[in-house]
Design a protein around this motif. Structure first.
Motif, short mmCIF file in Angstrom:
data_model
loop_
_atom_site.label_atom_id
_atom_site.label_comp_id
_atom_site.label_asym_id
_atom_site.label_seq_id
_atom_site.Cartn_x
_atom_site.Cartn_y
_atom_site.Cartn_z
N SER A 599 79.00 33.26 32.66
CA SER A 599 77.79 32.88 33.39
C SER A 599 77.69 31.37 33.58
CB SER A 599 76.56 33.41 32.65
OG SER A 599 76.45 32.81 31.36
N ILE A 607 84.81 40.27 41.36
CA ILE A 607 85.00 40.53 39.94
C ILE A 607 86.09 41.61 39.78
CG2 ILE A 607 83.89 41.46 37.86
CD1 ILE A 607 81.23 40.37 39.02
N SER A 620 76.92 38.79 32.13
CA SER A 620 78.24 38.19 31.98
C SER A 620 78.57 37.24 33.13
CB SER A 620 79.32 39.27 31.89
OG SER A 620 79.17 40.04 30.73
N TYR A 621 77.86 37.42 34.27
CA TYR A 621 78.24 36.69 35.48
C TYR A 621 77.09 35.89 36.12
CZ TYR A 621 81.77 40.36 35.03
OH TYR A 621 82.73 41.21 34.55
N ASN A 624 76.47 32.51 38.97
CA ASN A 624 77.63 32.30 39.85
C ASN A 624 77.26 32.92 41.20
OD1 ASN A 624 80.01 31.21 38.06
ND2 ASN A 624 79.07 32.86 36.87
N LEU A 627 79.82 34.99 43.37
CA LEU A 627 80.56 36.13 42.83
C LEU A 627 80.06 37.42 43.46
CD1 LEU A 627 81.12 35.76 38.97
CD2 LEU A 627 82.85 35.97 40.75
#
Length: 716
Positions: A599, A607, A620-621, A624, A627
C-alpha cells in the motif's frame, strides 16, 4: 528418571557374545557363582532393534533377579505378559525402548520387585488398564522405586502402597482425584514427582512432617493445590530440589519456603505469588526461579551473597529499586534474567567482568544512563538483552570482546550512534536487534568479507538510517541463503544450557513474542527509516527469508522480479514508499506468502492473479491509484486478466493532466479515416511541389511519440 549416561556408554554389547565361550563371561551377563545360573542381564543402551519376540529365549532365564532392557529400540513392540513369570526379579527396567500398548497386568505378579522403571518419552505410547495401577501398588509391597512417567495411568492414587518407597515418579500420567495424605508421611521417600497432572488435587497435610523427613526432590508442577503451603513444610530439612511451577498458589510465598535449610534448586515460577522476596536460610542455593509472578520490592542483598548461585531468574515481576553492584560477587553465576520489572538506575559496570556469565537479560525495565559496562576479553556471554530501557549514548566497543555472542538486543532505547559494522566480525552472532533508537546515517559498504555471515534476524527498524539499502550486507548474509529444513526436528537460536531466549519480532503486520527462536525464523526488518534508492535484486538470493519488511522509507524504482526466488517467504511489506512500475507477475509463485502489504506506493498496472494473490484484500494495495484488478474495484480488463495495451494518452499522464482513455483499438478504428487524410496531404504536397512543411510535421510527430514511449519505459 535415570540419567542419560547411556548416551555415552551406548554400544552393541551382544555383538561380542560368542557361543563357544561361557555365557557368564559375556558383556552384560552376570551369574550366580555357586550355581552358574544367570541372575542379571544388563543390556541398557545396547542398540537392540526390531520387534521384541514374546517367545524369546530370554524368558527361559527363570532365575533372573535384575533385568535392564532400557534405551533400545523395539519398534513399538508390546510388553509380553511373560515378564510376569520372573518370580525372583527385584529390578526391572524397560524404559525408553519404544515399547507401546497396554502394560500387562502380569507385571503386578512380581511381588519381590524393589525397582520398576517403565517410563516413556511419548505420552501416547504406553498405558495401564483399568484398576491395574491400584493392583500394581497393592501387590508390589517391597517396591522402593517406581517410575511410570508419560504412561497413561488414568487413575486415582490408591491408599495402599509400599511403605518402603523412596522414589515415586508419575509425571504426566493423567492421574486424577485427591492425592492421599499418606504419601507425605512415607518415612523413606526421597524423590516425589507428580507434575503435569492437572486433574490431580493436592491438599498439604495438616499434621507436621517428621523432622527427620528424608524427602530430597519434590516436583508438583502443574497440579491443583488446596490451601497454602503449611508451616510443617519447614521440617523437610533434607529437601534440595523443589519444583512448583504453574500451580494455582497465590499470595505471599510462605515462610517455610524461606526456612528450608538445604534447598539448592527452587522453582516457583509461573504462579501468582505476591509480596517481597525474603532472606533464604539456605546458604547452598544453586538455582532460583521466581520469574512470572507478581513479586514486589527490591532484590534483597542477601540473595546476592549466595556464593554457589549459578542461575537467577526474577523476570516478569514488579521488582523495583536498583541492581546493586554486589551482584558481581556471584562469581559462579551463569544465567541472569531480571527482565520485565521496574528496576531503575544504571547497569552495573562490573557485569561485563563476570567470567562465567553466559546470558544477561535486564530488558524492559527503566534503566538509564550510558552502557558503561566494559566487557572483558575472554568473557563467555552468548546472550545480551538490554532492550526496552532508557539507555543513551553509543554502543560500547567492548562488545567486540563477546566472541561467543549469538543474540544482541539493544532495541527500544535512546542510543545515538551510527551503524555498528564492527559487530559483523562476531562469527556466532545470529540475532541483532537495534530497533527504535536514534541510530542514524548511511550503512556504508564494507570491503570486509563474511561480516554478519551467520545473522538470521536483523531488526534496524524505527531509526534514522539513510542512504541506499546496504547491498554489501545482503551479500554477506550467508545463513539467509539456504533453506533450513531440519527434517522435522526443532532447533533453536539463542540457546545456552536449558535457557532459551524469547524475542519480540514484527512479522505479518504484528509485533509478536517468540517464546523460542527457531533456526527457520529468518527476518529482515529495515522499516521506518530514511532509506532511498532502489530495492537491490540481490535480496532474491536470500532464499531462506520468512519476513521482509522495508516499509515506511523513501524507496523508488521497481519491485525486483528476483523476489520470486524467496520460496518460503511468509510476509512481505513494502508499504509507504515511492515504488513504481507494475507488480511482477512472477511473485504469484510465492505459495508460502501469507501477508502482503504494497500500500501507499506508485504502483501501476494489473495485480497478479492466482494462488496467494487471490487471498489478499484491498488493504494490501490501497494508496496505489493506478493499480487494477482483484480485489480492487477497478477491473483490469483484457482476457484472463491480461492488461489491455497502454494508450498514448496514458503514457503522457502526469505531464498533461487527466486525459481521456484512448485504447489502441480505438486508434486503429480511426486508422482508415487517417489514411485518407494522409493520402490527401500527399496529393497536395506533390501538387504544390513544396514538401518541406510536411516533412517537418512528420518529424515532430515522430519525436513526440518516441519521447513518450521512452518515458513509459522508464516508469516500467
Amino acid at each position: 528418571m535415570k540419567q542419560n549416561q547411556w548416551i555415552y556408554d551406548s554400544y552393541p554389547k551382544t555383538l561380542s557374545w560368542n557361543k563357544s565361550t561361557d555365557c557368564c563371561s559375556w558383556d552384560g551377563v552376570y551369574c550366580e557363582e555357586s550355581t552358574g545360573q544367570v541372575i542379571e542381564l544388563n543390556l541398557c543402551g545396547s542398540q537392540l532393534q526390531g520387534k521384541f519376540d514374546s517367545n524369546s529365549s530370554l524368558f527361559q532365564l527363570s532365575n533372573l533377579k535384575r533385568l535392564d532392557l532400557s534405551f533400545n529400540d523395539f519398534s513399538g513392540s508390546l510388553i509380553s505378559p511373560k515378564f510376569g513369570e520372573f518370580s525372583s526379579l527385584t529390578y526391572l527396567d524397560l524404559s525408553n525402548s519404544d515399547f507401546s500398548g497396554l502394560i500387562p497386568s502380569e507385571i503386578s505378579h512380581l511381588s519381590k520387585l524393589h525397582v520398576l522403571y517403565i517410563w516413556h518419552t511419548d505420552p501416547s505410547g504406553l498405558r495401564l488398564g483399568p484398576h491395574n495401577f491400584e493392583r500394581l501398588l497393592r501387590n508390589l509391597t517391597q517396591l522402593r522405586a517406581l517410575d511410570l512417567t508419560y504412561v497413561n495411568i488414568s487413575s486415582i492414587i490408591p491408599l495402599n502402597f509400599s511403605s518402603f518407597l523412596t522414589t515415586l515418579h508419575v509425571v504426566d500420567t493423567q492421574l486424577f482425584g485427591i492425592l492421599p495424605e499418606r504419601v507425605f508421611h512415607l518415612s523413606y521417600l526421597e524423590s516425589l514427582y507428580l507434575s503435569s497432572n492437572p486433574q490431580l488435587i493436592i491438599g498439604f497435610p495438616t499434621t507436621k512432617w517428621n523432622s527427620s523427613a528424608s524427602l530430597i526432590q519434590l516436583s508438583l508442577c502443574g497440579v491443583n493445590f488446596i490451601g497454602r503451603i503449611p508451616e510443617s513444610f519447614s521440617y523437610l530439612t533434607s529437601l534440595r530440589w523443589l519444583y512448583m511451577t504453574n500451580t494455582n498458589l497465590t499470595g505471599p510465598i510462605s515462610k517455610p519456603i524461606w526456612n528450608l535449610t538445604s534447598i539448592q534448586w527452587l522453582d516457583l515460577s509461573n504462579n501468582s505469588f505476591t509480596g517481597k522476596i525474603q532472606d533464604f536460610k539456605s546458604k547452598t542455593l544453586y538455582s532460583i526461579f521466581l520469574n512470572h509472578n507478581q513479586l514486589q520490592g527490591p532484590i534483597p542483598k542477601s540473595l546476592l551473597n549466595q556464593q554457589h548461585l549459578r542461575n537467577l531468574f526474577l523476570s516478569q515481576n514488579n521488582l523495583s529499586g536498583q541492581i546493586d553492584s554486589t551482584i558481581c560477587n556471584l562469581k559462579k553465576l551463569i544465567l541472569l534474567d531480571l527482565g520485565s520489572n521496574n528496576l531503575e538506575g544504571s547497569i552495573p559496570q562490573c557485569l561485563g567482568e563476570m567470567s562465567r556469565l553466559q546470558a544477561l537479560d535486564v530488558s524492559y525495565n527503566s534503566l538509564s544512563g550510558t552502557i558503561n559496562t566494559s566487557f572483558r576479553i575472554g568473557n563467555t556471554l552468548q546472550i545480551i538483552k538490554l532492550d526496552g530501557n532508557k539507555l543513551q549514548g553509543k554502543l560500547p566497543r567492548s562488545l567486540i570482546n563477546c566472541k561467543n555472542l549469538t543474540l544482541l538486543g539493544l532495541g527500544n532505547n535512546e542510543l545515538n550512534d551510527t551503524f555498528p559494522n564492527w559487530l559483523g566480525t562476531l562469527t556466532y552472532l545470529k540475532i541483532l536487534r537495534l530497533r527504535s533508537n536514534k541510530l542514524h546515517g548511511p550503512i556504508k559498504d564494507s570491503r570486509a568479507e563474511n561480516l554478519f555471515a551467520q545473522i538470521r534476524i536483523i531488526d534496524l527498524s524505527s531509526n534514522g538510517f539513510s542512504g541506499e539499502l546496504p547491498v554489501s550486507l545482503f551479500e554477506n548474509f550467508r545463513a539467509m541463503k539456504t533453506i533450513d529444513e531440519n527434517n522435522g526436528t526443532r532447533e533453536y537460536v539463542a540457546k545456552t544450557g536449558f535457557y532459551t531466549s524469547s524475542l519480540i519480532v514484527t512479522t505479518k503486520g504484528l509485533d509478536i513474542e517468540l517464546p523460542r527462536v527457531l533456526t527457520t525464523n529468518i527476518i529482515i526488518n529495515l522499516s521506518s527509516n530514511r532509506f532511498g534508492g532502489y530495492i537491490p535484486s540481490i535480496i532474491g538470493d536470500l532464499i531462506g527469508l520468512r519476513t521482509l519488511n522495508l516499509s515506511h522509507n523513501g524507496l523508488e524504482g521497481h519491485i525486483p522480479a528476483s523476489l520470486q526466488h524467496l520460496s518460503v517467504l511468509e510476509s512481505l511489506d513494502l508499504s509507504s514508499n515511492k515504488i513504481g512500475g507494475e507488480i511482477p507477475q512472477q511473485l504469484a509463485s510465492l505459495t508460502s506468502l501469507e501477508v502482503l502489504n504494497l500500500s501507499h506506493n506508485h504502483l501501476v498496472g494489473c495485480i497478479p492473479k492466482g494462488k496467494q494473490f487471490d487471498t489478499f484484500e484491498n488493504s494490501s494495495y490501497q494508496g496505489n491509484d493506478r493499480l487494477q484488478g482483484f480485489p480492487l474495484s477497478r477491473d483490469c480488463g483484457g482476457v484472463g486478466g491480461v492488461p489491455q495495451a497502454i494508450t498514448l494518452v496514458e503514457l503522457d499522464q502526469g505531464e498533461e493532466g487527466d486525459s481521456a482513455m484512448i485504447s489502441w483499438q480505438t486508434f486503429l478504428m480511426g486508422y482508415g479515416c487517417g489514411l485518407i487524410v494522409v493520402l490527401s496531404l500527399i496529393y497536395i504536397m506533390l501538387a504544390t511541389q513544396n514538401p518541406t512543411w510536411f516533412s517537418r510535421m512528420v518529424e515532430e510527430w515522430e519525436d513526440k511519440i518516441i519521447t513518450r514511449m521512452q518515458k513509459h519505459k522508464k516508469r516500467k
